[in-house]
Design a protein around this motif. Structure first.
Motif, mmCIF file in Angstrom:
data_model
loop_
_atom_site.group_PDB
_atom_site.id
_atom_site.type_symbol
_atom_site.label_atom_id
_atom_site.label_comp_id
_atom_site.label_asym_id
_atom_site.label_seq_id
_atom_site.Cartn_x
_atom_site.Cartn_y
_atom_site.Cartn_z
ATOM 1 N N ILE A 241 68.030 4.410 35.284
ATOM 2 C CA ILE A 241 67.077 4.208 34.393
ATOM 3 C C ILE A 241 65.539 4.745 34.544
ATOM 4 C CG2 ILE A 241 65.740 2.274 33.263
ATOM 5 C CD1 ILE A 241 67.763 0.267 34.347
ATOM 6 N N VAL A 242 65.315 5.529 33.721
ATOM 7 C CA VAL A 242 63.997 6.493 33.935
ATOM 8 C C VAL A 242 63.165 6.099 32.784
ATOM 9 C CG1 VAL A 242 65.192 8.400 35.265
ATOM 10 C CG2 VAL A 242 64.903 8.293 32.651
ATOM 11 N N GLY A 243 61.818 6.269 33.416
ATOM 12 C CA GLY A 243 60.557 6.001 32.484
ATOM 13 C C GLY A 243 59.398 6.020 33.233
ATOM 14 N N LEU A 244 58.337 6.017 32.482
ATOM 15 C CA LEU A 244 56.987 5.736 33.069
ATOM 16 C C LEU A 244 56.667 4.564 33.697
ATOM 17 C CD1 LEU A 244 54.651 7.536 30.534
ATOM 18 C CD2 LEU A 244 55.643 8.699 32.337
ATOM 19 N N ASN B 88 55.638 1.026 34.648
ATOM 20 C CA ASN B 88 55.342 -0.228 33.777
ATOM 21 C C ASN B 88 56.199 -0.321 32.534
ATOM 22 O OD1 ASN B 88 54.034 -2.736 33.836
ATOM 23 N ND2 ASN B 88 52.386 -2.141 32.468
ATOM 24 N N ALA B 89 57.156 0.664 32.442
ATOM 25 C CA ALA B 89 57.791 0.709 31.157
ATOM 26 C C ALA B 89 58.989 -0.542 31.036
ATOM 27 C CB ALA B 89 58.843 1.882 31.074
ATOM 28 N N GLY B 90 59.225 -1.530 32.081
ATOM 29 C CA GLY B 90 59.891 -2.364 31.984
ATOM 30 C C GLY B 90 61.360 -1.984 32.776
ATOM 31 N N LYS B 91 61.379 -1.022 33.710
ATOM 32 C CA LYS B 91 62.561 -0.851 34.388
ATOM 33 C C LYS B 91 63.232 -1.825 35.170
ATOM 34 C CE LYS B 91 61.065 3.086 36.093
ATOM 35 N NZ LYS B 91 59.709 2.846 35.540
ATOM 36 N N SER B 92 62.118 -2.668 35.990
ATOM 37 C CA SER B 92 62.659 -3.636 36.937
ATOM 38 C C SER B 92 62.886 -4.897 36.149
ATOM 39 C CB SER B 92 61.441 -3.855 37.813
ATOM 40 O OG SER B 92 61.282 -2.703 38.925
ATOM 41 N N ASP C 273 67.674 1.380 39.370
ATOM 42 C CA ASP C 273 66.347 1.281 38.716
ATOM 43 C C ASP C 273 65.409 2.339 39.602
ATOM 44 O OD1 ASP C 273 63.519 0.819 38.291
ATOM 45 O OD2 ASP C 273 63.672 -0.946 39.427
ATOM 46 N N ILE C 274 65.106 3.432 39.086
ATOM 47 C CA ILE C 274 64.073 4.676 39.926
ATOM 48 C C ILE C 274 62.877 4.179 39.611
ATOM 49 C CG2 ILE C 274 63.840 6.844 40.211
ATOM 50 C CD1 ILE C 274 66.678 6.034 40.714
ATOM 51 N N PRO C 275 61.720 4.280 40.813
ATOM 52 C CA PRO C 275 60.298 4.311 40.502
ATOM 53 C C PRO C 275 59.857 5.042 39.579
ATOM 54 C CG PRO C 275 61.022 4.073 42.980
ATOM 55 C CD PRO C 275 62.260 4.315 41.949
ATOM 56 N N GLY C 276 58.759 4.737 38.764
ATOM 57 C CA GLY C 276 58.302 5.399 37.783
ATOM 58 C C GLY C 276 57.777 6.630 37.934
ATOM 59 N N LEU D 221 72.057 8.243 31.638
ATOM 60 C CA LEU D 221 70.380 8.076 31.915
ATOM 61 C C LEU D 221 70.039 6.957 30.822
ATOM 62 C CD1 LEU D 221 68.681 11.318 33.114
ATOM 63 C CD2 LEU D 221 69.483 9.391 34.662
ATOM 64 N N ILE D 222 69.498 6.077 31.095
ATOM 65 C CA ILE D 222 68.710 5.188 30.090
ATOM 66 C C ILE D 222 67.194 5.729 30.289
ATOM 67 C CG2 ILE D 222 67.762 2.792 29.616
ATOM 68 C CD1 ILE D 222 70.296 1.704 30.514
#
Length: 331
Positions: free
Chosen positions: A164-167, A169-173, A213-216, A241-242
Motif C-alpha cells: 500500500i503506497v500513498g502520501l 495521512n492517506a489512511g494506509k494504516s 503498509d509502507i510509510p508515506g 500495489l494499492i
C-alpha cells in the motif's frame, strides 16, 4: 522490539587445526613409525532463514560472528575434532551483499534456506601422511589452513503480495487494520507510521495473502526526503500495489496532484515499481463533500479503474479484498 532492516556484520570461519608430528612409542618397539593424526576442519559460517525472525535487530547489535577452530591432531593417528559451525539466523527476505564490493551474494527468501557464506579452513595433515618408502620417519606435519573473514551488509526486504503506497495521512494504516489482524499505530497526522507493517489477509476464496503498509511518501522521497528510500525497497517484491489517495484532499482544480507525486517518486526510484500492477483506491469517501472531489478525479483518469472505500467505516473494504484475491490468483 525495534524494527531494524539493515545491519553490517563481520564473520570469521574457523581455522583448520594443525596436524600432529608423533611417533609410535610402545614397549619392545624401538623404532615405531610416524602416527601423527590430521587436524580437524574449522567450522563453517552458515546463514539460515528462521521463520521466527522478523527484523535484523539482534544482528544490528552483535557485529562479530565466529565459528569454532578445528582441534589439533593427536598421536596414534587420532583426528582432531572438527570445529562447530556458526549459524546466523535471518528473517526471510534478507538480501546479503559483500560490504566492501557491494556485490550481491545471496537472496534468502524461503523458510529453511541455508547458505554457507564462509567455509572453515581445512585441517593440516599429520606426519603419518608424509611417510614414504624413502622417508619412513618424517618429522614434519602441516599447519591448518586459516578460515575466511568477510564483512557483510544485510538488507531486509519484506515479502508481501500487496503493498500500500500513498502520501502521508492517506489512511494506509487504517486500511491494513481493516483488512487484517495487524494493528499499526494510527493518527491524524503525517508519518504516524514510522516502520513497515505486515498483515495477513484471509479472503473468502483463494489463498491468504500478505499486505505491507509502507510509510508515506512525499515529493523527493527517492532522494531521501522524508522517510525517503528507506522503506521503498520493501515494496519491490510485491505483486500488486494499492495506490491509496485521500479523497477529502483532492483539489477539484488539480485532481491528479497527489496521484502524480507518488507516481513520479516510484518511477524515479525504480522503473519496475512504476510498472507493477496497480489498483487506485480513493479513501475516506464517508467524509462530507467528497462526492464532487471523487468525480473530478475520475474524470481526469477516464482510462483507469478507480475504487472507492472508507477504511475507517469499513465501506468497500470486503469488495477490495475480493478484488485483490482475484488479481493475485491471475498473477
Amino acid at each position: 522490539m525495534k524494527f531494524v532492516d539493515e545491519a553490517v556484520i563481520t564473520i570469521q570461519s574457523g581455522d583448520g587445526g594443525p596436524g600432529c608430528t608423533s611417533f609410535r612409542r610402545e614397549r619392545f618397539i624401538e623404532r615405531g613409525g610416524p602416527d601423527g593424526g590430521d587436524g580437524g576442519d574449522g567450522g563453517h559460517v552458515i546463514l539460515k532463514v528462521d521463520p521466527g525472525k522478523r527484523t535484523l535487530y539482534d544482528l544490528h547489535r552483535q557485529k562479530m560472528h565466529r565459528a569454532q577452530n578445528g582441534a589439533q591432531g593427536m598421536g596414534r593417528q587420532k583426528h582432531g575434532k572438527n570445529g562447530n559451525p556458526c549459524y546466523i539466523n535471518l528473517p526471510a527476505g534478507t538480501l546479503v551483499r559483500d560490504a566492501d564490493t557491494d556485490q550481491t551474494i545471496v537472496d534468502l527468501t524461503r523458510e529453511g534456506d541455508e547458505y554457507i557464506i564462509a567455509e572453515g579452513g581445512k585441517g593440516g595433515r599429520g606426519n603419518k601422511r608424509f611417510a614414504t618408502s624413502t622417508n619412513r620417519a618424517p618429522r614434519y606435519s602441516q599447519p591448518g589452513l586459516p578460515g575466511v573473514e568477510r564483512k557483510l551488509k544485510l538488507e531486509l526486504r519484506l515479502l508481501a503480495d500487496v503493498g500500500i503506497v500513498g502520501l502521508p495521512n492517506a489512511g494506509k494504516s487504517t486500511l491494513i487494520a481493516a483488512m487484517s489482524a495487524a494493528r499499526p499505530k494510527i493518527g491524524a497526522y503525517p508519518f504516524t507510521t514510522l516502520t513497515p507493517t505486515l498483515g495477513m489477509v484471509t479472503p473468502p476464496f483463494g489463498e491468504p495473502f500478505a499486505v505491507a503498509d509502507i510509510p508515506g511518501l512525499i515529493k523527493g522521497a527517492h532522494q531521501g526526503t522524508g522517510l525517503g528510500i528507506k522503506f521503498l525497497k520493501h515494496i519491490e517484491r510485491t505483486g500488486i500495489l494499492i495506490h491509496l489517495i485521500d479523497a477529502g484532499a483532492i483539489d477539484p482544480q488539480e485532481p491528479l496532484a497527489d496521484f502524480t507525486v507518488v507516481n513520479q517518486e516510484l518511477t524515479l526510484y525504480s522503473r519496475s515499481l512504476a510498472d507493477k500492477t496497480r489498483i487506485i483506491v480513493l479513501n475516506k469517501i464517508d467524509l462530507a463533500g467528497t462526492d464532487h472531489r471523487v468525480a473530478s478525479f475520475c474524470r481526469a483518469v477516464p482510462d483507469l479503474e478507480v475504487h472507492t472505500i472508507s477504511a475507517a467505516a469499513g465501506q468497500g473494504v470486503d469488495k477490495l479484498i475480493q478484488l485483490l484475491a482475484s488479481r493475485l490468483q491471475k498473477e
